[in-house]
Design an enzyme around this catalytic site. Structure first.
Site, short mmCIF file in Angstrom:
data_model
loop_
_atom_site.label_atom_id
_atom_site.label_comp_id
_atom_site.label_asym_id
_atom_site.label_seq_id
_atom_site.Cartn_x
_atom_site.Cartn_y
_atom_site.Cartn_z
CD GLU A 273 -2.64 -1.02 2.68
OE1 GLU A 273 -3.70 -1.66 2.78
OE2 GLU A 273 -2.15 -0.39 3.64
N PRO A 274 1.69 1.45 -0.99
CG PRO A 274 2.83 1.42 -3.03
CD PRO A 274 1.87 0.62 -2.19
N GLY A 275 2.06 4.98 -0.77
CA GLY A 275 1.49 6.25 -1.18
C GLY A 275 2.60 7.22 -1.54
NE ARG A 276 6.28 9.52 3.13
CZ ARG A 276 5.80 10.43 4.00
NH1 ARG A 276 6.04 11.70 3.80
NH2 ARG A 276 5.13 10.05 5.06
CE1 TYR A 316 3.01 14.51 10.45
CE2 TYR A 316 3.29 15.36 8.24
CZ TYR A 316 2.54 14.68 9.18
OH TYR A 316 1.32 14.18 8.80
CB CYS A 350 -2.25 35.36 10.88
SG CYS A 350 -2.52 36.58 9.59
N1 LLP Z 1 -1.59 2.07 4.37
C1 LLP Z 1 -2.10 2.58 5.50
C2 LLP Z 1 -3.01 1.76 6.29
C3 LLP Z 1 -1.74 3.88 5.90
O1 LLP Z 1 -2.24 4.37 7.03
C4 LLP Z 1 -0.84 4.63 5.10
C5 LLP Z 1 -0.46 5.99 5.50
C6 LLP Z 1 -0.36 4.07 3.92
C7 LLP Z 1 -0.74 2.77 3.58
C8 LLP Z 1 0.57 4.80 3.00
O2 LLP Z 1 1.77 5.13 3.61
P1 LLP Z 1 2.98 5.72 2.74
O3 LLP Z 1 3.41 4.65 1.77
O4 LLP Z 1 2.48 6.91 2.02
O5 LLP Z 1 4.01 6.04 3.73
N2 LLP Z 1 0.72 12.86 6.52
C9 LLP Z 1 1.94 12.13 6.80
C10 LLP Z 1 1.85 10.69 6.38
C11 LLP Z 1 0.70 9.95 7.01
C12 LLP Z 1 0.61 8.53 6.54
C13 LLP Z 1 -0.66 7.90 6.99
N3 LLP Z 1 -0.87 6.56 6.57
C14 LLP Z 1 3.09 12.86 6.14
O6 LLP Z 1 2.88 13.87 5.49
O7 LLP Z 1 4.24 12.45 6.29
#
Ligand code: LLP
Length: 423
Positions: A273-276, A316, A350
């Site tokens: 489940e990659p996002g970033r 962060y 602000c």
């Molecule tokens: N799967 C689950 C269940 C998650 O909670 C998350 C992210 C992901 C996958 C994807 O994670 P990634 O591959 O993107 O690291 N707002 C924060 C990041 C919060 C991530 C929340 N969960 C930031 O800007 O660093």
């Protein structure tokens, strides 16, 4: 060639000068590179090829429909955490059998919508949630596939705000709870056990926490097999870190070396489940310097964007690279202009925490110049707000020599509408 590169003294996204994109669409502006999105997805598929994983892109990182459509075309699956993200994935044409649904607070309406859509599986975070899904599925005359989300209690070695798989967070089931649930889940007629899930945190660069988490998942999967209840899938979550300023990215091959030997013998379907990893490097936030101000012995570059569009530095302490669009060359390169001492890159909000970069060595910069905030494609626009009644920025997707507006800038009348269009 890098998707964002300095050529002839200015920043390009693929084949287009960022200056021209800003001139056409205005600032503040998120600019995404299609090539970078594709490469992020493919790098994962390559690194974990021995597992042939289903890569379920985490919609929360960047839910723009054009970004999702591009990933649908590549064959990606999608990880959603709300009814709203489910609606987005569906609107982008994501096949239901490639959608997984995580999150600790799934409401009844959200579960019903996911059941009606026929998603691949729910990642279950608590026993009351399992009860709820079981009941709603029976009411709907369906059987919900579920993965139990385990809290593997490992230290992901990341920022405390984004560590999820360590003891004492709200996420997942403790090992003993998961074991007990696995033993009795067969009695529930509304759910069908698909497998186990774990997501230990975000912006992880070390392979070791992955190895530890997978070891725990694999041990439980093995116990299930020995008990005659073999699992079909293991979802390892996301979390693969990218390079922010002065940092390094996760070495996917090293993670693969650490986990493939543990997973391959299990014969289960693997989900990620990659996002970033996919969206982060693919996006730049373009902002224009409105004022240069010297005060309190400091240099401030006051920009038309800030914490309301990119919250990560304020929330962060994240360090996104920031560099002028017309600069000769990138930060640290021989073509880069000489530094003129540190500056705080701040926004119009602000709040003292309204900064994009703090005490950053930067060249001489004048009002009117464009700055690029890099690695902003993930958790940028999705965390933007209307604080100080500032409209949300526009978004552009570049593919080769073509820049397409994929979200128009928010208008003032749209800010007022929910209070004016009352029943
Ligand atoms: N799967 C689950 C269940 C998650 O909670 C998350 C992210 C992901 C996958 C994807 O994670 P990634 O591959 O993107 O690291 N707002 C924060 C990041 C919060 C991530 C929340 N969960 C930031 O800007 O660093």
């Amino acid at each position: 060639m890098e998707p964002f590169h300095y050529t002839g003294g200015e920043l390009y996204c693929e084949q287009l000068p960022m200056r021209a994109i800003a001139a056409a669409h205005g600032t503040p502006l998120y600019v995404y590179s299609a090539a970078a999105l594709r490469e992020g997805y493919r790098a994962l598929a390559r690194a974990f090829a021995p597992l042939s994983p289903l890569v379920c892109y985490a919609v929360k990182a960047n839910g723009n429909l054009a970004v999702l459509r591009l990933l649908v075309e590549l064959g990606a699956g999608f990880d959603v955490v709300s009814g709203g993200e489910l609606v987005r994935a569906q609107a982008a044409g994501a096949p239901a059998e490639r959608i997984v649904f995580a999150g600790a607070g799934k409401r009844e309406d959200e579960i019903r919508a996911a059941l009606a859509a026929g998603i691949l599986c729910f990642n279950v975070e608590s026993l009351p949630e399992l009860d709820r899904i079981d009941r709603l599925a029976r009411e709907a005359g369906r059987r919900a596939r579920v993965c139990l989300r385990l809290n593997p209690e490992v230290d992901p070695r990341t920022h405390a705000h984004i560590a999820t798989g360590s003891k004492g967070t709200k996420f997942g089931l403790e090992l003993e709870t998961a074991r007990a649930a696995l033993a009795t889940i067969g009695e529930r007629t509304g759910v069908e056990l698909y497998g186990l899930h774990a997501h230990i945190g975000s912006q992880i660069v070390d392979p070791e926490p992955y190895r530890l988490a997978v070891e725990r998942l694999a041990a439980l999967a093995e116990q299930q097999r020995a008990a005659g209840r073999p699992l079909r899938a293991l979802n390892l979550g996301g979390g693969f870190g990218i390079a922010y300023r002065g940092g390094r990215a996760c070495d996917l091959e090293a993670v693969a070396r650490a986990i493939v030997p543990l997973l391959a013998p299990l014969g289960v379907r693997v989900l990620l489940e990659p996002g970033r990893w996919i969206a982060g490097p693919a996006g730049v936030l373009l902002t224009r310097v409105e004022y240069v101000k010297h005060s309190g012995g400091k240099r401030f570059l006051i920009c038309d964007s800030g914490m309301h569009h990119l919250l990560r530095p304020a929330l962060y302490g994240a360090e996104h690279p920031v560099w002028p669009v017309c600069a000769g060359g990138p930060e640290g390169s021989p073509q880069a202009p000489a530094l003129a001492g540190p500056a705080d890159v701040v926004g119009p909000i602000c709040e003292t925490a309204d900064y994009l970069a703090r005490e950053r060595p930067l060249p001489e910069i004048e009002a009117g110049e464009l700055l690029a905030v890099f690695a902003a494609g993930a958790y940028g626009m999705v965390m933007a707000s209307n604080y100080n009644a500032q409209p949300l920025p526009a978004e552009v997707l570049v593919d080769g020599a073509r820049a397409r507006l994929v979200r128009r800038r928010q208008r003032y009348d749209e800010l007022l509408a929910p209070e004016q269009d009352l029943p």
